[in-house]
Design an enzyme around this catalytic site. Structure first.
Site, PDB file in Angstrom:
ATOM      1  N   GLU A  72      47.429 -41.677   5.517  1.00 33.49           N
ATOM      2  CA  GLU A  72      47.128 -40.668   4.507  1.00 33.49           C
ATOM      3  C   GLU A  72      46.312 -39.539   5.123  1.00 33.49           C
ATOM      4  OE1 GLU A  72      46.594 -43.643   0.644  1.00 33.49           O
ATOM      5  OE2 GLU A  72      44.843 -42.706   1.557  1.00 33.49           O
ATOM      6  N   ARG A  97      40.010 -38.876   8.827  1.00 36.79           N
ATOM      7  CA  ARG A  97      39.519 -37.540   8.472  1.00 36.79           C
ATOM      8  C   ARG A  97      39.029 -36.829   9.733  1.00 36.79           C
ATOM      9  NH1 ARG A  97      38.604 -40.293   3.479  1.00 36.79           N
ATOM     10  NH2 ARG A  97      39.286 -38.998   1.737  1.00 36.79           N
ATOM     11  N   HIS A 125      43.700 -45.671  -5.744  1.00 41.30           N
ATOM     12  CA  HIS A 125      42.355 -45.141  -5.937  1.00 41.30           C
ATOM     13  C   HIS A 125      41.675 -45.880  -7.089  1.00 41.30           C
ATOM     14  CE1 HIS A 125      39.496 -42.060  -4.514  1.00 41.30           C
ATOM     15  NE2 HIS A 125      38.918 -42.324  -5.668  1.00 41.30           N
ATOM     16  N   HIS A 184      38.661 -49.785  -1.151  1.00 36.78           N
ATOM     17  CA  HIS A 184      37.236 -49.948  -1.456  1.00 36.78           C
ATOM     18  C   HIS A 184      36.968 -51.217  -2.266  1.00 36.78           C
ATOM     19  CE1 HIS A 184      33.086 -48.661  -2.124  1.00 36.78           C
ATOM     20  NE2 HIS A 184      33.253 -49.066  -3.371  1.00 36.78           N
ATOM     21  N   HIS A 198      43.222 -43.641   6.327  1.00 37.21           N
ATOM     22  CA  HIS A 198      43.060 -42.231   5.974  1.00 37.21           C
ATOM     23  C   HIS A 198      42.080 -41.603   6.964  1.00 37.21           C
ATOM     24  CE1 HIS A 198      42.730 -39.104   2.500  1.00 37.21           C
ATOM     25  NE2 HIS A 198      42.420 -38.545   3.658  1.00 37.21           N
ATOM     26  N   THR A 214      35.553 -38.885  -0.803  1.00 35.18           N
ATOM     27  CA  THR A 214      36.807 -39.613  -0.966  1.00 35.18           C
ATOM     28  C   THR A 214      37.801 -38.691  -1.646  1.00 35.18           C
ATOM     29  OG1 THR A 214      37.815 -41.659  -1.808  1.00 35.18           O
ATOM     30  CG2 THR A 214      36.168 -40.593  -3.211  1.00 35.18           C
ATOM     31  N   ARG A 266      27.010 -49.157  12.585  1.00 37.41           N
ATOM     32  CA  ARG A 266      26.225 -49.837  13.623  1.00 37.41           C
ATOM     33  C   ARG A 266      26.641 -49.415  15.030  1.00 37.41           C
ATOM     34  NH1 ARG A 266      23.204 -54.743  13.616  1.00 37.41           N
ATOM     35  NH2 ARG A 266      22.225 -54.872  15.668  1.00 37.41           N
TER      36      ARG A 266
END
Length: 239
Positions: free
Chosen positions: A70, A45, A190, A214, A43, A100, A18
């Site tokens: 991470e 990226r 994970h 998640h 994490h 992921t 958003r």
């Protein structure tokens, strides 16, 4: 007791969808710790599609438990971690365009590369962990890199848990036993969830930390963040 480190990437994903600052990544981290979470994992990226570089620096003074960053150790990532100095850095060999994380390190193939990077982090006083598939034969080389811990990549366990949980966990148990023999600490993460976490934590020896994002954030949509963090802590309790 195994520590719960909450990965807040999905909070950032929702915010970025958003624009603006809602939901707040920093407020989420503070609340998670108030609710009993024992660490915050992020994490970042290169494309900043969830956690941004700004988030990394904003979170540093607010994480009073353990800060775990991470990522794939490109030079920009290395420089940022050395500047922020989290309690732990977890090295993950994911491609820049990966949705992921989807594989652990081949620690034999990348032994020299990892050894050099890990030495730099350890010189700065940062605990190091390497993301690893449940392959006992790679643990020897993980230890040779100088890493403090491994993080078991648990997607395969989660995928096969309902089919045959004993079979699903066996390679993880074997890998953890080998890691313990070589003096490596054991983390995991994970696709761990309220459904499959307790069996995993009860079975894996010397499990120091799980990193969960998640599933926890998704379950919090229905249960609320405080209730969900507390539910995960109960799964990890040994009494």
């Amino acid at each position: 007791m195994t520590k719960l480190s909450v990965n807040i990437n999905k909070i950032a994903t929702l915010r970025n969808a958003r624009g603006g600052e809602t939901p707040s990544v920093t407020e989420a981290a503070v609340k998670i710790q108030e609710f009993g979470g024992q660490g915050i994992t992020i994490h970042p990226r290169p494309d900043e599609r969830h956690i941004t570089r700004k988030d990394v620096y904003d979170l540093k003074p607010l994480v009073t438990t353990e800060f775990n960053i991470e990522g794939n150790p490109h030079q920009d990532f290395i420089d940022m971690v050395l500047e922020v100095k989290p309690e732990q850095v977890t090295l993950v060999p994911d491609a820049d365009d990966a949705i992921t994380s989807n594989a652990g390190w081949d620690t034999k193939k990348h032994l020299d590369y990892l050894t050099e990077i890990i030495a730099e982090f350890k010189k700065a006083g940062i605990r190091t962990s390497v993301f690893l598939d449940p392959l006992p034969e790679l643990v020897e080389y993980a230890a040779k890199t100088g890493a403090d811990r491994i993080e078991l990549y648990t997607e395969a366990y989660a995928k096969n848990y309902l089919i045959n949980k004993e079979q699903a966990i066996k390679p993880y148990y074997d890998t953890a036993v080998e890691a313990s023999k070589l003096g490596l600490g054991i983390n995991a993460g994970h696709d761990l969830s309220l459904e499959n976490l307790k069996y995993f934590s009860d079975t894996i020896p010397n499990l120091l930390e799980v990193s969960i994002g998640h599933a926890l954030v998704s379950e919090a949509l229905y249960m609320g963040l405080e209730n969900t963090v507390q539910a995960y802590l109960k799964r990890l309790a040994k009494w």
